[in-house]
Design an enzyme around this catalytic site. Structure first.
Site, short mmCIF file in Angstrom:
data_model
loop_
_atom_site.label_atom_id
_atom_site.label_comp_id
_atom_site.label_asym_id
_atom_site.label_seq_id
_atom_site.Cartn_x
_atom_site.Cartn_y
_atom_site.Cartn_z
N VAL A 102 29.29 45.67 38.17
CA VAL A 102 29.94 45.64 39.48
C VAL A 102 30.50 44.23 39.66
O VAL A 102 29.81 43.24 39.40
CB VAL A 102 28.95 45.95 40.61
CG1 VAL A 102 29.63 45.86 41.97
CG2 VAL A 102 28.32 47.32 40.40
N CYS A 103 31.77 44.15 40.05
CA CYS A 103 32.38 42.85 40.37
C CYS A 103 32.31 41.91 39.16
O CYS A 103 32.64 42.29 38.05
CB CYS A 103 31.69 42.27 41.61
SG CYS A 103 32.58 40.92 42.41
N THR A 104 31.85 40.69 39.36
CA THR A 104 31.83 39.70 38.29
C THR A 104 30.70 39.90 37.29
O THR A 104 30.57 39.13 36.33
CB THR A 104 31.72 38.28 38.87
OG1 THR A 104 30.57 38.20 39.72
CG2 THR A 104 32.97 37.92 39.66
N THR A 154 37.33 43.97 37.19
CA THR A 154 36.47 43.02 37.85
C THR A 154 37.15 42.61 39.15
O THR A 154 38.21 43.15 39.49
CB THR A 154 36.18 41.79 36.96
OG1 THR A 154 35.15 40.99 37.57
CG2 THR A 154 37.43 40.93 36.75
#
Length: 317
Positions: A106-108, A126
């Site tokens: 998730v995300c970074t 990302t």
């Protein structure tokens, strides 16, 4: 099935809580609490302090966890580079990737997976503000900067923060079908499939990224004068540059061409007008500088990934 979410000091709380709530709600809708069991696996024992300062108790650590994991997700963090250099963690993730049914980030959190080599040759997503950095640091990855989430085989990766919920919902749909995913989406007041990509919000944010004051000033001019002639020759003249130099410097500073920035600005303004008014397409087109309504409709669909009519159904007040 066990959903394990990897967290570490300074993790982004919503990267964990968002997907967890989607899976737990899916189990509730099924009437089978055990359909999804969510555990937080930490890099250390006890209470982990998130980037917001709130703390979360881990169920196990990478050293103590035992048992089969169905789905493994890695949360993101503002300090993700600290975790991307953790060699024992990388080894653990590589081992898990062979045994789990699916894994992702998730995300970074994508940076942690990328450091293991698990993203080499893969299509990934990302946070929009980290996409260029991920692509530069790990050129073997194919970063889709505008995607909300991406599935490449058993690998799932999402854009920033709330997009982790979109990712989890896609997994629920894969496991149990569209009807359950729709029920979960309705209960959590979210889209089954979010329209558009990360770049739809907003041209004004993009105008803040240039380091050259003359480029920023020109971006501000575009945003304030959408009905004007905003062609490259006109903008280059206003900037006091040749067309070639202007186009080169603008792209280097903003990551986009002048024409793309103008189109994004116009469509961003149009979508806000569409949310707040019942103006017909022709009036919207006129208001943001399009002489041709068909060209406006095409640009709207191209930039937001959804037609004007469908956008209004989902976003209009």
């Amino acid at each position: 099935m066990l959903i394990a979410i990897l967290a570490f000091p300074r993790f982004q709380l919503l990267d964990v809580a968002g997907p967890a709530d989607v899976f737990v709600e899916a189990a509730r809708q099924l009437g089978r609490p055990g359909a999804y069991q969510v555990q937080v696996i930490g890099t250390e024992e006890g209470m982990l302090k998130s980037s917001s300062g709130l703390r979360l108790a881990v169920d196990a650590t990478v050293a103590t966890h035992r048992g089969a994991i169905d789905t493994l997700l890695v949360a993101g963090s503002p300090n993700i580079e600290d975790m991307a250099s953790d060699v024992p963690l990388q080894d653990w993730l590589r081992r898990q990737s062979h045994s789990v049914r699916r894994y992702g980030s998730v995300c970074t959190g994508a940076f942690v997976l990328a450091a293991t080599g698990l993203l080499d040759g893969k299509r990934v997503a990302t946070h929009w503000n980290s996409a260029a950095r991920l692509a530069a640091a790990y050129p073997g990855t194919c970063v889709e900067a505008d995607a909300i989430y991406v599935q490449d085989g058993k690998l799932f990766t999402s854009a920033g923060v709330t997009a982790g919920m979109d990712l989890a919902l896609a997994m629920v749909e894969e496991d149990h079908g569209r009807d359950l995913a729709l029920r979960v989406a309705r209960e959590l007041v979210m889209f089954l499939k979010r329209p558009g990509g990360q770049s739809q919000f907003s041209a004004h944010l993009a105008a803040q990224t240039s380091e050259r004051s003359n480029v920023r000033a020109l971006q501000d001019h575009v945003l304030a004068n959408l009905k004007d002639d905003l062609s490259v020759p006109v903008l280059a003249s206003k900037a006091g540059m040749s067309e070639r130099s202007f186009a080169r410097i603008f792209r280097a500073e903003t990551g986009t061409t002048p024409a793309e920035f103008v189109e994004n600005a116009r469509i961003d303004a149009a979508r806000r007008l569409a949310e707040e008014s019942d103006w017909p397409a022709k009036r919207l087109a006129d208001a943001v500088g399009y002489a041709n309504v068909d060209g406006f409709r095409r640009a709207f669909g191209r930039r937001l990934g959804v037609s004007l009519v469908e956008y209004r159904k989902r976003f209009a007040r």
